[in-house]
Design a protein around this motif. Sequence first.
Motif, PDB file in Angstrom:
ATOM      1  N   PHE A 100     -23.610  -1.116  27.579  1.00 17.28           N
ATOM      2  CA  PHE A 100     -23.460  -2.252  26.674  1.00 17.28           C
ATOM      3  C   PHE A 100     -24.058  -3.512  27.299  1.00 17.28           C
ATOM      4  O   PHE A 100     -24.714  -4.305  26.619  1.00 17.28           O
ATOM      5  N   GLY A 101     -23.856  -3.697  28.591  1.00 12.57           N
ATOM      6  CA  GLY A 101     -24.419  -4.856  29.293  1.00 12.57           C
ATOM      7  C   GLY A 101     -25.933  -4.841  29.306  1.00 12.57           C
ATOM      8  O   GLY A 101     -26.570  -5.895  29.177  1.00 12.57           O
ATOM      9  N   THR A 102     -26.536  -3.660  29.463  1.00 11.28           N
ATOM     10  CA  THR A 102     -28.003  -3.591  29.410  1.00 11.28           C
ATOM     11  C   THR A 102     -28.496  -3.950  28.018  1.00 11.28           C
ATOM     12  O   THR A 102     -29.535  -4.590  27.871  1.00 11.28           O
ATOM     13  N   TRP A 103     -27.727  -3.561  26.997  1.00  4.88           N
ATOM     14  CA  TRP A 103     -28.102  -3.905  25.626  1.00  4.88           C
ATOM     15  C   TRP A 103     -28.000  -5.410  25.403  1.00  4.88           C
ATOM     16  O   TRP A 103     -28.885  -6.020  24.810  1.00  4.88           O
ATOM     17  N   VAL A 104     -26.915  -6.019  25.902  1.00  2.00           N
ATOM     18  CA  VAL A 104     -26.727  -7.469  25.738  1.00  2.00           C
ATOM     19  C   VAL A 104     -27.836  -8.237  26.461  1.00  2.00           C
ATOM     20  O   VAL A 104     -28.398  -9.197  25.919  1.00  2.00           O
ATOM     21  N   LEU A 105     -28.150  -7.830  27.674  1.00  2.00           N
ATOM     22  CA  LEU A 105     -29.167  -8.528  28.461  1.00  2.00           C
ATOM     23  C   LEU A 105     -30.597  -8.141  28.069  1.00  2.00           C
ATOM     24  O   LEU A 105     -31.540  -8.805  28.475  1.00  2.00           O
ATOM     25  N   GLY A 106     -30.735  -7.058  27.333  1.00  8.01           N
ATOM     26  CA  GLY A 106     -32.074  -6.590  26.974  1.00  8.01           C
ATOM     27  C   GLY A 106     -32.825  -6.010  28.160  1.00  8.01           C
ATOM     28  O   GLY A 106     -34.050  -6.024  28.198  1.00  8.01           O
ATOM     29  N   LEU A 119     -23.512   8.893  43.817  1.00  9.55           N
ATOM     30  CA  LEU A 119     -22.786   7.787  43.206  1.00  9.55           C
ATOM     31  C   LEU A 119     -21.636   7.358  44.103  1.00  9.55           C
ATOM     32  O   LEU A 119     -20.853   8.171  44.573  1.00  9.55           O
ATOM     33  N   GLY A 120     -21.518   6.070  44.357  1.00  7.66           N
ATOM     34  CA  GLY A 120     -20.426   5.523  45.151  1.00  7.66           C
ATOM     35  C   GLY A 120     -20.656   5.556  46.651  1.00  7.66           C
ATOM     36  O   GLY A 120     -19.821   5.070  47.399  1.00  7.66           O
ATOM     37  N   SER A 121     -21.773   6.090  47.093  1.00 11.30           N
ATOM     38  CA  SER A 121     -22.051   6.126  48.531  1.00 11.30           C
ATOM     39  C   SER A 121     -22.526   4.754  48.995  1.00 11.30           C
ATOM     40  O   SER A 121     -22.871   3.885  48.196  1.00 11.30           O
ATOM     41  N   SER A 122     -22.556   4.549  50.308  1.00 15.27           N
ATOM     42  CA  SER A 122     -23.031   3.262  50.827  1.00 15.27           C
ATOM     43  C   SER A 122     -24.499   3.050  50.481  1.00 15.27           C
ATOM     44  O   SER A 122     -24.930   1.928  50.214  1.00 15.27           O
ATOM     45  N   GLN A 123     -25.273   4.127  50.443  1.00 16.52           N
ATOM     46  CA  GLN A 123     -26.679   4.020  50.047  1.00 16.52           C
ATOM     47  C   GLN A 123     -26.791   3.566  48.589  1.00 16.52           C
ATOM     48  O   GLN A 123     -27.629   2.738  48.249  1.00 16.52           O
ATOM     49  N   TRP A 124     -25.912   4.084  47.731  1.00 17.08           N
ATOM     50  CA  TRP A 124     -25.922   3.696  46.325  1.00 17.08           C
ATOM     51  C   TRP A 124     -25.598   2.206  46.194  1.00 17.08           C
ATOM     52  O   TRP A 124     -26.244   1.481  45.444  1.00 17.08           O
ATOM     53  N   PHE A 125     -24.583   1.744  46.932  1.00 20.80           N
ATOM     54  CA  PHE A 125     -24.221   0.328  46.873  1.00 20.80           C
ATOM     55  C   PHE A 125     -25.318  -0.572  47.439  1.00 20.80           C
ATOM     56  O   PHE A 125     -25.484  -1.703  47.005  1.00 20.80           O
ATOM     57  N   ASN A 126     -26.080  -0.078  48.393  1.00 24.10           N
ATOM     58  CA  ASN A 126     -27.162  -0.875  48.982  1.00 24.10           C
ATOM     59  C   ASN A 126     -28.428  -0.873  48.138  1.00 24.10           C
ATOM     60  O   ASN A 126     -29.151  -1.874  48.099  1.00 24.10           O
ATOM     61  N   GLU A 127     -28.742   0.247  47.467  1.00 22.98           N
ATOM     62  CA  GLU A 127     -30.021   0.372  46.775  1.00 22.98           C
ATOM     63  C   GLU A 127     -29.925   0.279  45.248  1.00 22.98           C
ATOM     64  O   GLU A 127     -30.851  -0.206  44.611  1.00 22.98           O
ATOM     65  N   VAL A 128     -28.847   0.748  44.659  1.00 24.56           N
ATOM     66  CA  VAL A 128     -28.742   0.780  43.200  1.00 24.56           C
ATOM     67  C   VAL A 128     -27.959  -0.417  42.672  1.00 24.56           C
ATOM     68  O   VAL A 128     -28.403  -1.094  41.738  1.00 24.56           O
ATOM     69  N   PHE A 129     -26.808  -0.680  43.250  1.00 22.72           N
ATOM     70  CA  PHE A 129     -25.920  -1.714  42.734  1.00 22.72           C
ATOM     71  C   PHE A 129     -26.573  -3.093  42.616  1.00 22.72           C
ATOM     72  O   PHE A 129     -26.326  -3.796  41.635  1.00 22.72           O
ATOM     73  N   PRO A 130     -27.409  -3.524  43.567  1.00 25.07           N
ATOM     74  CA  PRO A 130     -28.047  -4.838  43.396  1.00 25.07           C
ATOM     75  C   PRO A 130     -28.904  -4.948  42.130  1.00 25.07           C
ATOM     76  O   PRO A 130     -29.122  -6.041  41.622  1.00 25.07           O
ATOM     77  N   HIS A 131     -29.362  -3.832  41.587  1.00 24.57           N
ATOM     78  CA  HIS A 131     -30.193  -3.844  40.383  1.00 24.57           C
ATOM     79  C   HIS A 131     -29.375  -3.787  39.096  1.00 24.57           C
ATOM     80  O   HIS A 131     -29.876  -4.162  38.040  1.00 24.57           O
ATOM     81  N   ILE A 132     -28.144  -3.297  39.175  1.00 22.46           N
ATOM     82  CA  ILE A 132     -27.379  -3.085  37.940  1.00 22.46           C
ATOM     83  C   ILE A 132     -26.136  -3.953  37.829  1.00 22.46           C
ATOM     84  O   ILE A 132     -25.468  -3.943  36.797  1.00 22.46           O
ATOM     85  N   TRP A 133     -25.792  -4.735  38.835  1.00 22.23           N
ATOM     86  CA  TRP A 133     -24.503  -5.424  38.854  1.00 22.23           C
ATOM     87  C   TRP A 133     -24.334  -6.407  37.701  1.00 22.23           C
ATOM     88  O   TRP A 133     -23.230  -6.543  37.180  1.00 22.23           O
ATOM     89  N   GLN A 134     -25.395  -7.106  37.311  1.00 23.04           N
ATOM     90  CA  GLN A 134     -25.248  -8.091  36.238  1.00 23.04           C
ATOM     91  C   GLN A 134     -24.867  -7.423  34.922  1.00 23.04           C
ATOM     92  O   GLN A 134     -23.932  -7.848  34.247  1.00 23.04           O
ATOM     93  N   PHE A 136     -23.621  -4.472  34.562  1.00 21.54           N
ATOM     94  CA  PHE A 136     -22.356  -3.771  34.783  1.00 21.54           C
ATOM     95  C   PHE A 136     -21.166  -4.700  34.547  1.00 21.54           C
ATOM     96  O   PHE A 136     -20.275  -4.399  33.747  1.00 21.54           O
ATOM     97  N   PHE A 137     -21.150  -5.840  35.207  1.00 16.51           N
ATOM     98  CA  PHE A 137     -20.022  -6.757  35.067  1.00 16.51           C
ATOM     99  C   PHE A 137     -20.006  -7.447  33.704  1.00 16.51           C
ATOM    100  O   PHE A 137     -18.959  -7.556  33.078  1.00 16.51           O
TER     101      PHE A 137
END
Length: 179
Positions: A100-106, A119-134, A136-137
């Motif tokens: 839904f957030g990706t839809w709102v932000l386009g 999913l949920g590993s430290s590598q995921w938090f370092n490499e994936v989360f910085p790209h999706i956090w906006q 997501f929240f």
Amino acid sequence: MLRYIKLKFHQIARATKRSVFLNKHFPRFKDPVYWVGDRKSFARAGFIGAFCMMLPVPFQMVLGSIFAYYLRANIPLATALAWITNPLTMWPIWYGGYVFGTWVLGSPDLFDQFGDIPLGSSQWFNEVFPHIWQAFFLGNIILGIMIGTVFYLLISHFHLIQWIHRLMKNDNSGGNASR
């Protein structure tokens, strides 16, 4: 079995109300509005619980209980609704909020782009989360507000829904009886 559950509920409630910690830090804790409540208290609890359910943070139940205390809402209902996201349901619910957030932000859905990272590993938090956090929240917060508003309106206007249902039932039964 139902009798046993009621007994345990009352025992937990009594122990909670007698807690030295809670009575020291939350002096109004014994106020009946938090435990028995009224329509406004339940409606506030519906909003709080649904909003906290969508927050992608740990300890949502505690957060819901604290919000319920400060906003004078029914604590058991707010806590129970926040419990909807549990270890089995949180990933699909939060992923829905992310989409839904990706839809709102386009923005594009980048979640599957990093499929080889666990999913949920430290590598995921370092490499994936910085790209999706906006997305997501933002998506989860907006959905929390929307779902919470629906809960608030349904609970606060439940008496009107019951009244309309009774009115329609009386009209249907009255019309059939006169024929």
